[in-house]
Design a protein around this motif. Structure first.
Motif, PDB file in Angstrom:
ATOM      1  N   LEU A 190       0.822  -1.199   0.000  1.00 43.53           N
ATOM      2  CA  LEU A 190       0.000   0.000   0.000  1.00 43.53           C
ATOM      3  C   LEU A 190       0.861   1.257   0.000  1.00 43.53           C
ATOM      4  CD1 LEU A 190      -2.815  -0.970   2.529  1.00 43.53           C
ATOM      5  CD2 LEU A 190      -3.002  -0.800   0.049  1.00 43.53           C
ATOM      6  N   PRO A 191       0.448   2.311  -0.704  1.00 45.73           N
ATOM      7  CA  PRO A 191       1.196   3.575  -0.692  1.00 45.73           C
ATOM      8  C   PRO A 191       0.989   4.302   0.639  1.00 45.73           C
ATOM      9  CG  PRO A 191      -0.823   3.833  -1.918  1.00 45.73           C
ATOM     10  CD  PRO A 191      -0.746   2.389  -1.556  1.00 45.73           C
ATOM     11  N   SER A 192       1.689   5.385   0.804  1.00 49.17           N
ATOM     12  CA  SER A 192       1.598   6.118   2.071  1.00 49.17           C
ATOM     13  C   SER A 192       0.428   7.090   2.120  1.00 49.17           C
ATOM     14  CB  SER A 192       2.902   6.891   2.315  1.00 49.17           C
ATOM     15  OG  SER A 192       3.111   7.831   1.259  1.00 49.17           O
ATOM     16  N   ARG A 193      -0.071   7.528   0.948  1.00 47.12           N
ATOM     17  CA  ARG A 193      -1.091   8.581   0.965  1.00 47.12           C
ATOM     18  C   ARG A 193      -2.380   8.197   0.238  1.00 47.12           C
ATOM     19  NH1 ARG A 193       0.553  14.193  -1.578  1.00 47.12           N
ATOM     20  NH2 ARG A 193      -0.993  13.750  -3.187  1.00 47.12           N
TER      21      ARG A 193
ATOM     22  N   LEU B 218     -10.169  -4.277   1.710  1.00 46.44           N
ATOM     23  CA  LEU B 218      -9.108  -3.360   1.286  1.00 46.44           C
ATOM     24  C   LEU B 218      -9.457  -1.923   1.667  1.00 46.44           C
ATOM     25  CD1 LEU B 218      -6.481  -2.767  -0.258  1.00 46.44           C
ATOM     26  CD2 LEU B 218      -7.822  -2.727  -2.370  1.00 46.44           C
ATOM     27  N   THR B 219     -10.713  -1.551   1.505  1.00 48.46           N
ATOM     28  CA  THR B 219     -11.172  -0.201   1.888  1.00 48.46           C
ATOM     29  C   THR B 219     -11.002   0.028   3.382  1.00 48.46           C
ATOM     30  OG1 THR B 219     -12.796  -0.273   0.098  1.00 48.46           O
ATOM     31  CG2 THR B 219     -13.127   1.379   1.819  1.00 48.46           C
TER      32      THR B 219
ATOM     33  N   LYS C 213      -8.568   2.757   5.459  1.00 49.27           N
ATOM     34  CA  LYS C 213      -9.058   3.672   6.497  1.00 49.27           C
ATOM     35  C   LYS C 213      -8.207   3.572   7.756  1.00 49.27           C
ATOM     36  CE  LYS C 213     -13.940   3.942   5.156  1.00 49.27           C
ATOM     37  NZ  LYS C 213     -15.345   3.620   5.555  1.00 49.27           N
ATOM     38  N   ILE C 214      -7.863   2.335   8.147  1.00 49.62           N
ATOM     39  CA  ILE C 214      -7.053   2.135   9.345  1.00 49.62           C
ATOM     40  C   ILE C 214      -5.695   2.809   9.197  1.00 49.62           C
ATOM     41  CG2 ILE C 214      -5.860   0.387  10.721  1.00 49.62           C
ATOM     42  CD1 ILE C 214      -8.165  -1.512  10.173  1.00 49.62           C
ATOM     43  N   ARG C 215      -5.122   2.738   8.012  1.00 51.97           N
ATOM     44  CA  ARG C 215      -3.791   3.309   7.771  1.00 51.97           C
ATOM     45  C   ARG C 215      -3.854   4.749   7.281  1.00 51.97           C
ATOM     46  NH1 ARG C 215      -0.264  -1.624   5.019  1.00 51.97           N
ATOM     47  NH2 ARG C 215      -0.827  -3.250   6.552  1.00 51.97           N
TER      48      ARG C 215
END
Length: 542
Positions: A464-467, A490-491, A495-497
């Motif tokens: 996953l990317p950072s933004r 995945l959604t 949200k968690i990250r």
């Protein structure tokens, strides 16, 4: 309209010429059906009149109520193996019960419009069990073809092979000569019709049967005939008898009845499709199934066996000029007249000649060229055909079809999942992504996101990317519940990250699925964009 037989629409513009053609075609098909109906019944462990009664009652009802203008119904070679097994294990009375139950299943299939679903059975499965049945029919006729001294042929493959081996020294040369002669007549007659065009409406099977019967009668040959084994054929109408139906026995006949119904549906609709190609018409599959159901419900009450559409007799009907269901009705009436006025003549028909006829039918029934061409197909296709063929011959048709369908479905799922793919957005097309590498990632997904391809989304979770994560679903044609749940997971992970998820090109079936699963309610409205370009622009602006 739910119930609308084709006979209602078949007489528009009807005239005397067409009537004559239908009557002559019906008489021709009736003559063709006579030896086949008796042979199929005998090979199934039943009396010869059982096949004729089936052709009269079920054949007439299928033509009267069916969804095809030219299809001829009656006992079929495909049923021999199954019917023989049912008679062997459960008895004739329970065969009648199973036949009536299969008719109920067929009727329900037609009422609930399941006719088109039968077409979804893979060709590999159909070829495998058709060829397997052809081998079993040929195997079952070796006893009478060679005149072997076997009291009763076992239903199981290996026991049948053992019985034939043990009786190999009891060959009757006279029976073998009659069988070989009958087979030679059929083949030569077919060549004469094909190359010279003579006697085009007189079938070789009838010629062979009549010739063998005359020779057997004149020379009083020491071979089995219909008279010596069955006592002849009754010269009376089939009479109505109530079936001894009870739940204690019917529950054991559900599986055989389902097998008969499935095979009957496949055979009848395949036959109807072949007929459509010859007359440039289109049958009504659900009406045909309802007609087959009614015919199989009624036929057992007159001592009949399972019935379905028959390819050989249907093609004969078309080639003889039949254009409406009237030809099929005349075919049944022809057999009825034979029963009433010519039944005593049937007692001298040699069983060796009928065995030769069935050998010829079995050979033409199989699609042997498909085995020769196997090397040009993919391995899964080859395995499906061979597994169904071997299991049909060695074990049981039901098991063979189940294994074949499972193999075909697994192969299909694998093929579809391999066509689905996920690719990072091309940086040459979207150079702005290079400036935000690691912060904004965009992926394009192609194909279908279903339970066999959810790994595409699971791989994205690992990097996953950072933004911002952008998913382009424009080329996704289908998404199922499993795919929707994986997308929701995945959604939730984004949200968690604290990662913004942008969905692009969500349309048609995927959009409807997202609505029904309440997925759209779980994301912000400004996360949906029509295409990847606008999604990337929004991600960079934020």
């Amino acid at each position: 309209m739910l119930f609308h037989p084709r006979i209602f629409d078949s007489f528009k513009g009807y005239n005397r010429t067409l009537l004559i053609k239908d009557v002559l075609a019906g008489i021709t098909v009736g003559i063709v059906a006579l030896p086949l109906a008796m042979a199929f019944a005998i090979a199934s462990g039943l009396k010869p009149e059982t096949g004729i009664f089936t052709a009269i009652v079920a054949g007439g009802l299928i033509s009267l109520l069916g969804g095809s203008r030219v299809q001829i119904g009656g006992p079929a070679g495909a049923f021999i193996v199954i019917v023989y097994g049912i008679v062997e294990h459960y008895g004739v009375a329970n065969l009648l019960v199973a036949t009536a139950m299969s008719g109920v299943f067929l009727l329900l299939m037609g009422i609930f419009r399941l006719g088109t679903l039968v077409r979804f059975i893979p060709v590999a499965v159909i070829i495998g069990f058709t060829n397997g049945i052809a081998v079993l029919i040929g195997l079952s006729q070796i006893k009478d073809f060679f005149g072997l001294s076997i009291d009763k042929m076992p239903a199981e493959f290996f026991q049948a092979i053992q019985a034939l081996y043990q009786a190999a020294d009891t060959v009757n040369p006279t029976a073998l000569a009659i069988a070989c002669g009958s087979l030679a007549i059929i083949i030569v007659w077919k060549l004469i019709q094909r190359h010279l065009g003579w006697f085009s409406h007189l079938p070789g099977t009838v010629v062979a049967m009549v010739a063998a019967t005359i020779i057997t009668s004149l020379l009083n040959l020491p071979i089995d005939t219909i008279g010596t084994r069955f006592g002849g054929i009754p010269s009376s109408l089939p009479h109505l008898e109530w079936l001894p139906i009870s739940w204690s026995t019917a529950q054991f006949m559900i599986a055989p009845a389902l097998t008969l119904a499935l095979l009957g549906a496949i055979e009848s609709l395949l036959c109807a499709r072949i007929a459509d190609g010859l007359i440039h018409d289109r049958h009504e599959s659900n009406q045909e199934l309802m007609a087959q159901g009614i015919a199989n419900i009624v036929s057992p009450f007159f001592g009949g066996m399972p019935a379905t559409g028959t390819i050989a007799r249907t093609v004969t009907n078309i080639e003889s000029g039949g254009t409406t269901p009237l030809a099929g009705i005349v075919h049944s009436l022809t057999l009825l007249l034979v029963i009433l006025f010519a039944a005593p003549l049937a007692k001298n028909i040699p069983l060796a000649s009928l065995a030769a006829i069935l050998m010829y039918v079995a050979w033409n029934m199989g699609e042997w060229k498909k085995f020769v061409d196997l090397k040009q197909f993919r391995l899964p296709y080859r395995l499906t055909i061979l597994s169904v063929f071997i299991l049909t011959v060695v074990l049981d048709l039901t098991v063979a079809v189940q294994v074949g369908l499972l193999s075909a479905f697994i192969t299909f799922i694998y093929r579809i999942s391999s066509l689905s793919r996920c690719e990072p957005a091309d940086p040459n097309l979207f150079p702005e992504l290079n400036q935000h590498r690691g912060q904004i990632d965009a992926y394009r997904i192609y194909g279908a996101i279903f339970f066999g391809a959810v790994k595409l989304l699971e791989k994205i979770e690992e990097n996953l990317p950072s933004r911002t994560l952008i998913l382009d679903l424009k080329n996704v044609i289908y998404i199922d519940t499993s795919g929707m749940e994986t997308l929701a997971e995945l959604t939730h992970l984004c949200k968690i990250r604290n990662i913004t998820l942008i969905i692009c090109g969500l349309d048609h079936q995927p959009y409807e699925m997202a609505q029904r699963s309440a997925y759209l309610e779980s994301i912000k409205p400004d996360c949906l964009y029509p295409d990847l370009s606008s999604g990337i622009a929004a991600a960079i602006a934020n």
